[in-house]
Write a protein that holds these residues in place. Structure first.
Motif, PDB file in Angstrom:
ATOM      1  N   PHE A 220       0.845  -1.182   0.000  1.00 53.28           N
ATOM      2  CA  PHE A 220       0.000   0.000   0.000  1.00 53.28           C
ATOM      3  C   PHE A 220       0.889   1.243   0.000  1.00 53.28           C
ATOM      4  N   ARG A 221       0.617   2.135  -0.934  1.00 55.25           N
ATOM      5  CA  ARG A 221       1.393   3.369  -1.017  1.00 55.25           C
ATOM      6  C   ARG A 221       0.724   4.463  -0.185  1.00 55.25           C
ATOM      7  N   GLY A 222       1.532   5.178   0.575  1.00 56.05           N
ATOM      8  CA  GLY A 222       1.065   6.349   1.292  1.00 56.05           C
ATOM      9  C   GLY A 222       1.737   7.582   0.730  1.00 56.05           C
ATOM     10  N   GLU A 223       0.939   8.548   0.303  1.00 53.24           N
ATOM     11  CA  GLU A 223       1.465   9.758  -0.341  1.00 53.24           C
ATOM     12  C   GLU A 223       1.418  10.932   0.641  1.00 53.24           C
ATOM     13  N   GLY A 276       6.478   0.469  -5.489  1.00 56.81           N
ATOM     14  CA  GLY A 276       5.828   1.432  -6.374  1.00 56.81           C
ATOM     15  C   GLY A 276       5.502   2.722  -5.662  1.00 56.81           C
ATOM     16  N   TYR A 277       6.354   3.724  -5.860  1.00 55.89           N
ATOM     17  CA  TYR A 277       6.205   4.983  -5.138  1.00 55.89           C
ATOM     18  C   TYR A 277       5.357   6.017  -5.872  1.00 55.89           C
ATOM     19  N   THR A 278       4.960   5.709  -7.115  1.00 56.28           N
ATOM     20  CA  THR A 278       4.054   6.576  -7.866  1.00 56.28           C
ATOM     21  C   THR A 278       3.094   5.688  -8.649  1.00 56.28           C
ATOM     22  N   TRP A 279       2.060   6.293  -9.228  1.00 53.23           N
ATOM     23  CA  TRP A 279       1.140   5.537 -10.083  1.00 53.23           C
ATOM     24  C   TRP A 279       1.846   5.022 -11.337  1.00 53.23           C
ATOM     25  N   ARG A 280       2.977   5.630 -11.697  1.00 58.50           N
ATOM     26  CA  ARG A 280       3.711   5.195 -12.897  1.00 58.50           C
ATOM     27  C   ARG A 280       4.564   3.958 -12.648  1.00 58.50           C
TER      28      ARG A 280
END
Length: 394
Positions: A220-223, A276-280
């Motif tokens: 899960f990425r946290g922005e 995965g640190y970005t949607w890209r």
């Protein structure tokens, strides 16, 4: 001398290695990246948690309250920046008061110094905060966790530990004469025991070693955003919302860092790659693995709407993110925040769709596998290390 190979060079792996060396073991640490603490530790919020959120008697409750003290003591002893500043958990509506009271009861059960306070008392700590009540937690702090890791590396160097960067574990098997053998591509390491602290890849390392783990890692990425320099005065310390007790995430919050900057976040969205640190950042392999795992679909049925959808919307909308912050500090607007990177949380998920709430450590012959160690693992790292060292010694 008894030998141990530790896989993973984040804070839990390094703390474990140090604890093992203190007990007289010969330790090798393998880290696949070319730097220490690159992923979860290096993208941490740098908060020293107090231990109030966790079920009394759980690993998290016991290790975070003890870890709160031990990590601060470590930092002060070895010159790592740390500040015990306390924090506020604020109820912004009457509907949140029962959950805030439960937090206060958990704090008392876990031995966390905390007290319920009125809105006017809360504004003595945070003049811009909006709430109907708050919980003041005294032992929460801020720290530089990557600097903790740098100090641990120095200590390990002084202890003659074998520290190997850029060295992934490619194969693991039982040793022909006992113990374990770990293939790295350039070498085969023979050791009496293996400790898996691979974080985002912990379940894969466990399977590589022949274990069938009871849970799967789902990233899960946290922005994060941060307040612009001219608006940092809106937050003096740490301001948290009352969290949803059914989720392992604490909600978007505001944190004044050691350098005076104020970070805001994180949200929580499914990462499309383990790192995965970005949607890209997309991995077909990682996505296929997620899609094949029934636990993900069961989790999605429970949380995709509205919770998951709201998190995704907030990921793409600066306005929505600012509105979440304005619930805590109404003076914060969309114009006050700028993006500030992200982190990926290794969340363990069971096949039935249940999120693993506690630290999860599984053992087999000559092996210890840390399969769930998200927040507050950094706070608890020295205590987790003691537990692992006890398992290895047994």
């Amino acid at each position: 001398m008894r030998t141990v190979v530790v896989i993973g060079g984040g804070i839990v792996g390094l703390a474990t290695a140090w604890e093992l060396t203190k007990r007289g073991l010969d330790v090798t640490v393998l880290e696949k990246e070319d730097r220490w603490a690159v992923h979860q530790t290096g993208h941490n919020s740098n908060v020293v948690h107090a231990g109030l959120y966790y079920k009394p008697g759980s690993f998290k409750a016991r290790m975070s309250t003890a870890g709160n003290r031990s990590i601060v003591d470590f930092a002060r002893q070895y010159g790592v920046p740390v500040e015990v500043c306390g924090k506020l958990v604020v109820a912004t509506s009457e509907a949140e008061l029962p959950a805030l009271k439960v937090l206060a009861e958990r704090a008392e059960a876990n031995g966390v110094p905390a007290k319920l306070i009125t809105p006017s008392e809360a504004r003595e700590y945070e003049p811009e905060v909006s709430c109907v009540a708050a919980l003041r937690v005294e032992s929460t702090g801020i720290i530089d966790f990557p600097a903790v890791c740098a100090a641990l590396v120095r200590l390990l160097d002084e202890s003659d530990a074998d520290l190997r960067l850029g060295t992934p574990a490619l194969g693991i098997r039982a040793g022909r004469t006992g113990g374990v053998e770990v293939a790295t591509g350039d070498d085969v390491i023979h050791a009496d025991a293996l400790v898996n602290c691979a974080g985002l890849h912990a379940d894969r390392v466990a399977r590589l070693a022949g274990l069938t783990p009871s849970a799967r890692i789902v990233p899960f990425r946290g922005e994060y955003y941060e307040l612009k320099p001219g608006r940092r005065h809106l937050v003096r310390g740490l301001i948290y919302p009352v969290p949803d007790a059914s989720l392992p995430f604490l909600g978007v919050h505001l944190t004044r860092m050691l350098d005076g900057s104020v970070h805001a976040g994180p949200n929580a969205v499914l990462a499309l790659r383990r790192e995965g640190y970005t949607w890209r950042d997309v991995s077909a392999k990682d996505l296929a693995e997620v899609a094949r795992f029934p636990g993900v679909w069961r989790l999605a049925r429970k949380y995709a709407y509205p919770t998951g959808l709201d998190e995704v919307r907030r990921s793409f909308s600066k306005r929505r993110f600012a509105e979440s912050l304005a619930r805590l500090v109404p003076a914060v607007t969309e114009d006050d925040i700028v993006r500030h990177g992200s982190g990926v949380r290794a969340q363990a998920l069971r096949p039935d769709g249940a999120l693993v709430d506690d630290f999860l450590i599984e053992t087999t012959r000559n092996q210890v596998h840390v399969l769930n160690a998200p927040s507050p693992a950094a706070t608890s790292a020295l205590e987790i290390a003691k537990h692992i060292a006890d398992e290895v010694s047994d």
